[in-house]
Design a protein around this motif. Sequence first.
Motif, PDB file in Angstrom:
ATOM      1  N   GLN A  76      -1.417 -24.408  12.393  1.00  0.00           N
ATOM      2  CA  GLN A  76      -0.792 -24.657  13.691  1.00  0.00           C
ATOM      3  C   GLN A  76       0.718 -24.438  13.624  1.00  0.00           C
ATOM      4  N   TRP A  79       1.515 -20.814  13.685  1.00  0.00           N
ATOM      5  CA  TRP A  79       1.331 -20.227  15.006  1.00  0.00           C
ATOM      6  C   TRP A  79       2.619 -20.324  15.830  1.00  0.00           C
ATOM      7  N   PHE A 325      -6.715 -20.681  18.747  1.00  0.00           N
ATOM      8  CA  PHE A 325      -5.854 -21.413  19.672  1.00  0.00           C
ATOM      9  C   PHE A 325      -6.261 -21.153  21.120  1.00  0.00           C
ATOM     10  N   THR A 346      -2.507 -24.991  21.886  1.00  0.00           N
ATOM     11  CA  THR A 346      -2.924 -25.905  20.838  1.00  0.00           C
ATOM     12  C   THR A 346      -4.149 -25.356  20.117  1.00  0.00           C
ATOM     13  N   MET A 347      -4.414 -25.857  18.937  1.00  0.00           N
ATOM     14  CA  MET A 347      -5.580 -25.409  18.179  1.00  0.00           C
ATOM     15  C   MET A 347      -6.870 -25.937  18.809  1.00  0.00           C
TER      16      MET A 347
END
Length: 628
Positions: A76, A79, A325, A346-347
């Motif tokens: 995350q 990302w 995501f 968000t994941m």
Amino acid sequence: MRPVTRLSLVMSSGGARPAMLRRSIATQTTAVPSSKATGDISSVFPSLSGQTAKPLPPRFADLKARLKAGHEDALQASWYRLLAELRKEIEDVKTLGSATIPEIEYGDIGNVEQRTRFRDDLRKRGVAVIRGVVSAREALGWKELLSRYIATNPGVKGFPAENPAVYELYWSPSQILARAHPNLLLTQAFLMSHWHTKDESALISTSHPTLYADRLRMRQPGDAGFALGPHIDSGSCERWEDDGYGRGHVYDSIFQGNWEAYDPWESSSRLPVVSDLYNGAGACSMFRMFQGWLSMSETAPGEGTLMVNPLFGKATAYFLLRPFFRPRKGCEEAWGSEFLEDGNWTMEEESTPVLQGAVPSKCQELNDAMHPHLALGETMVHVPRIRPGDYVAWHCDTIHAVDKLHTGKTDSSVLYIPCCPLTEPNAHYLARQREAFNDGIPPPDFPSGPGESAFRGRLALDYILDNISMEAQRGMGLAGYEAQAEGVAAPEREMLGRANEILGFGIGLLLVQLAGITPNGTHIFLAAVVAAEEMSFFLHPLLLRNHVLKTPVGLAAYQNSITASRQRTSFHFSYHPVPQTLEMSAKCPPPRSHTAAVRDPQPQAIRAAHLCINRPGSEPWELINSPI
């Protein structure tokens, strides 16, 4: 009954003793047709074929869960770092446009200063233009020859079917001669030299290009049918799968939250990769370091030409991470920049099987809806103005597309010719491709069918062998490599030796080379092979043709050995004659037989070695006498 190789001259004793030595390039009596479905270039693009992609099965959700397991937090965090870097890079690309694409003149390939500048830009952007690889005259001559080849064979298939822009042609004289051009071979080796390997023992040679047979494009002004959007070839789902790119752990650093450590130029990790798990009709199974094409026309941006995404490595990391995501608010709730903000992404709490743009057996496709942070509408840039004889190459991970509409006034024509190193899997493919070439059918990666097998105008093997260099013959799988040459590093020497074995030049080539040490060596070698009663020996006809029968003493030895042993030796052949070559024009002298002086009681032996054609002094475009 023992299988007989179609391209091999098989010499066996009349007795029933077991074989002690056997070398062959294949065991089937005929070339194996492609196992692919019939089709055209649209077969691997849902956006072109109009097919609706089916949802991926649940196993892909399990795959995604395994890939991120144990490093969710790192993934995350990576990302968000990636999104920040993309925002910066996108602004640079928007400002520079086509100027982001590095160029170098073919004549400057040996210039250290020019090479250094070019190298740095290529490694950053993943795409390049090499100017003037062949002369404009040659390139335009090939286009003219193609037009005549197509006119001579009205059954040529292509896409779109009613007005083709991409033709299902692989073995036209123009394509063969272009692939074999020494300047192009040097250009391919130059480009592949920008790759490196972390495994010093890796079996790979970038200095010995293998010649992958691909299609061609001749797109006419106004065409909107070949509107191929952003995509990446060489697999789609395979890039995430354990049995695909996972075999070499190519993208592990990306999936573990460290995309900055991903090295797109490392080659050893790609050697075990399987990029075609689903036998797609047109999905590439060969390791192509670069895709590429050679231009046969002058085209400017917007005139039916190529578009590429210079975000390169960051774009690769993005489309691979995108399936993990999701947006908190959809684009209908969050507008513009709000939708793209870090806080809106968000994941996945629970993994889904979705891999945006990936469909089994198809290429990886991308668009703004599925991959919004890439700003594809602004970061897909045209290659600069291209002239006949220029070569354009892009890394195998590069996102690319073509103009939706050809707004120019003349054709946009190219020969697709990628850069492929010599590896074991590539050598195995080359052996299969060689069979397809001999039969005039589509290569193994492409949609099946009769192809050009009945076409007028295909070059006979002997014309090709008499008119292309030994390096080009090796690239086509038609000649053996010099594995024992001085200055060759040990891993590369091993790779060359293995390629010889795979292609059927192993033991036989070694014996021919050893026999050449003595004045009578060729005679002794042939007499021993032909008259042997203690072993069975498969002698590749190309080995016979290229290494034995080139000299009068070799030809005489072959004749005498066969004559002396014909009472004891049984010769088995499965010979498939090469289709008729192009009709001769007035400028081209008639074929001159190499075999007129040979009193061979079984002349099909010479025929199997394809020794019948020699046309000195003829030009490639003088071989057709047909209406345009």
